[in-house]
Motif scaffolding. Structure first.
Motif, PDB file in Angstrom:
ATOM      1  N   VAL A  81       0.837  -1.385   0.126  1.00  0.00           N
ATOM      2  CA  VAL A  81       0.126   0.048  -0.093  1.00  0.00           C
ATOM      3  C   VAL A  81       0.941   1.351  -0.086  1.00  0.00           C
ATOM      4  N   ARG A  82       2.069   1.236   0.807  1.00  0.00           N
ATOM      5  CA  ARG A  82       3.022   2.402   0.734  1.00  0.00           C
ATOM      6  C   ARG A  82       3.348   2.713  -0.526  1.00  0.00           C
ATOM      7  N   GLU A  83       3.704   1.796  -1.327  1.00  0.00           N
ATOM      8  CA  GLU A  83       4.244   1.911  -2.703  1.00  0.00           C
ATOM      9  C   GLU A  83       3.224   2.292  -3.564  1.00  0.00           C
ATOM     10  N   HIS A  84       1.992   1.747  -3.490  1.00  0.00           N
ATOM     11  CA  HIS A  84       0.802   2.342  -4.394  1.00  0.00           C
ATOM     12  C   HIS A  84       0.475   3.636  -4.111  1.00  0.00           C
ATOM     13  N   THR A  85       0.416   3.933  -2.966  1.00  0.00           N
ATOM     14  CA  THR A  85      -0.481   5.232  -2.564  1.00  0.00           C
ATOM     15  C   THR A  85       0.335   6.166  -1.497  1.00  0.00           C
ATOM     16  N   GLY A  86       1.369   5.749  -0.538  1.00  0.00           N
ATOM     17  CA  GLY A  86       2.114   6.425   0.193  1.00  0.00           C
ATOM     18  C   GLY A  86       1.328   6.788   1.402  1.00  0.00           C
ATOM     19  N   HIS A  87       0.038   6.523   1.527  1.00  0.00           N
ATOM     20  CA  HIS A  87      -0.822   6.641   2.648  1.00  0.00           C
ATOM     21  C   HIS A  87      -1.969   5.832   3.072  1.00  0.00           C
ATOM     22  N   LEU A  88      -2.729   5.997   3.982  1.00  0.00           N
ATOM     23  CA  LEU A  88      -3.961   5.370   4.024  1.00  0.00           C
ATOM     24  C   LEU A  88      -4.932   6.134   5.248  1.00  0.00           C
ATOM     25  N   ASP A  89      -6.084   6.325   4.585  1.00  0.00           N
ATOM     26  CA  ASP A  89      -7.036   7.095   5.029  1.00  0.00           C
ATOM     27  C   ASP A  89      -8.059   6.337   5.921  1.00  0.00           C
ATOM     28  N   VAL A  90      -8.435   5.264   5.777  1.00  0.00           N
ATOM     29  CA  VAL A  90      -9.200   4.420   6.490  1.00  0.00           C
ATOM     30  C   VAL A  90      -8.692   2.997   6.659  1.00  0.00           C
ATOM     31  N   LEU A  91      -8.737   2.384   7.969  1.00  0.00           N
ATOM     32  CA  LEU A  91      -8.570   1.251   8.073  1.00  0.00           C
ATOM     33  C   LEU A  91      -9.872   0.626   8.801  1.00  0.00           C
ATOM     34  N   PHE A 130       0.168  -0.312   9.910  1.00  0.00           N
ATOM     35  CA  PHE A 130      -0.391   0.697   9.029  1.00  0.00           C
ATOM     36  C   PHE A 130      -0.344   1.998   9.411  1.00  0.00           C
ATOM     37  N   LEU A 131      -0.057   2.330  11.038  1.00  0.00           N
ATOM     38  CA  LEU A 131      -0.060   3.388  11.525  1.00  0.00           C
ATOM     39  C   LEU A 131       0.613   4.491  10.665  1.00  0.00           C
ATOM     40  N   PRO A 132       1.911   3.927  10.442  1.00  0.00           N
ATOM     41  CA  PRO A 132       2.963   5.154   9.585  1.00  0.00           C
ATOM     42  C   PRO A 132       1.999   5.549   8.292  1.00  0.00           C
ATOM     43  N   LEU A 133       1.190   4.738   7.758  1.00  0.00           N
ATOM     44  CA  LEU A 133       0.412   5.417   6.608  1.00  0.00           C
ATOM     45  C   LEU A 133      -0.806   6.206   6.966  1.00  0.00           C
ATOM     46  N   LEU A 134      -1.435   5.708   8.237  1.00  0.00           N
ATOM     47  CA  LEU A 134      -2.435   6.387   8.612  1.00  0.00           C
ATOM     48  C   LEU A 134      -2.169   7.899   8.945  1.00  0.00           C
ATOM     49  N   HIS A 135      -0.953   8.068   9.473  1.00  0.00           N
ATOM     50  CA  HIS A 135      -0.278   9.276  10.050  1.00  0.00           C
ATOM     51  C   HIS A 135       0.037  10.204   8.760  1.00  0.00           C
ATOM     52  N   ARG A 136       0.005   9.723   7.627  1.00  0.00           N
ATOM     53  CA  ARG A 136       0.135  10.748   6.373  1.00  0.00           C
ATOM     54  C   ARG A 136      -1.093  11.044   5.755  1.00  0.00           C
TER      55      ARG A 136
END
Length: 249
Positions: A81-91, A130-136
């Motif tokens: 997910v990091r490679e594709h989008t660099g972030h995550l909004d909803v888990l 996934f916290l690092p991606l959620l923080h973005r």
């Protein structure tokens, strides 16, 4: 019925990136369908990538191989997910197992561990990875799919759970694991004030988990999950919600 706690909450912007674990069938497949239809880029998490890919195609989502009981699998999913989008909004932590429904005095520690590995440790494992991606994200949201069977208030009140018969099931592994997930929700919400972290009870929904005995359809059961996945930064956090409002802890 609109949940009072989230009435009027701001919606997340289109193309929100969302991950749903254990989403290749039933309640969460319906959730994936609705969120994808609302403009989310949905990663549909599944342990079986073939089945996950077929399910993802059917709802306009992206398949993601992830076994919530395996550290390496979860880490690999987060990297993808990091490679594709660099972030995550909803888990949406949905992956869960029922465990045995035998009387409490017949349950072993091994029975408990099997349920907790997915329902509790799995949610922690995925959230942590996934916290690092959620923080973005500008408006990160975590939804933990719990159950009314995890309510201590209901379990401790014979009249309350008698009113749920035949829905009330005295399952030591399942009920206690959902109670643990509720506590995890509260503690994450306190530790992460910049995120909206909530638990939801979809209600007695007809799924494989209960042998399709639930009175609700997956469309009905998905309502509260979709709603809480769509709250904005001013929405509630640290709560436990059903489609009718707050659930007693």
């Amino acid at each position: 019925m609109i949940c009072p706690a989230v009435r009027g909450a701001a919606r997340l912007p289109d193309m929100t990136t969302t991950l749903i674990t254990g989403a290749d069938k039933g309640l969460e497949l319906q959730t994936a369908r609705r969120l994808a239809g609302a403009g989310h880029t949905v990663y549909l998490g599944a342990r079986d990538i073939g089945r996950g890919a077929r399910a993802a195609r059917s709802v306009g989502a992206r398949p993601l191989l992830v076994d919530v009981t395996d550290d390496d699998s979860v880490a690999a999913a987060a990297e993808q997910v990091r490679e594709h989008t660099g972030h995550l909004d909803v888990l949406v932590n949905n992956a869960g197992v029922a465990g045995p429904a035998r009387p409490a005095d017949e349950i072993t520690a091994a029975d408990m561990l099997a349920a907790y590995e997915t329902n509790v440790f799995g949610a922690v494992r995925v959230t942590h990875a996934f916290l690092p991606l959620l923080h973005r994200s500008t408006s990160p949201v975590v939804v933990n799919v719990s159950s009314g069977l995890g309510s201590l208030a209901v379990a401790a009140d014979p009249a309350a759970h008698a009113s749920l018969v035949p829905l009330w099931i005295s399952s030591l592994p399942y009920n206690s694991s959902k109670a643990a997930l509720n506590m995890i929700t509260v503690l994450y919400a306190r530790a992460l004030p910049g995120m909206r972290v909530n638990a939801v009870d979809p209600g007695h929904t007809a799924t494989d988990l209960n042998g399709h005995t639930g009175a609700q359809s997956v469309e009905q059961g998905a309502d509260i999950i979709v709603r809480m996945a769509s709250i904005g930064p001013d929405g509630p956090t640290g709560g436990y919600f059903t489609s009718d409002g707050s659930m007693p802890w």
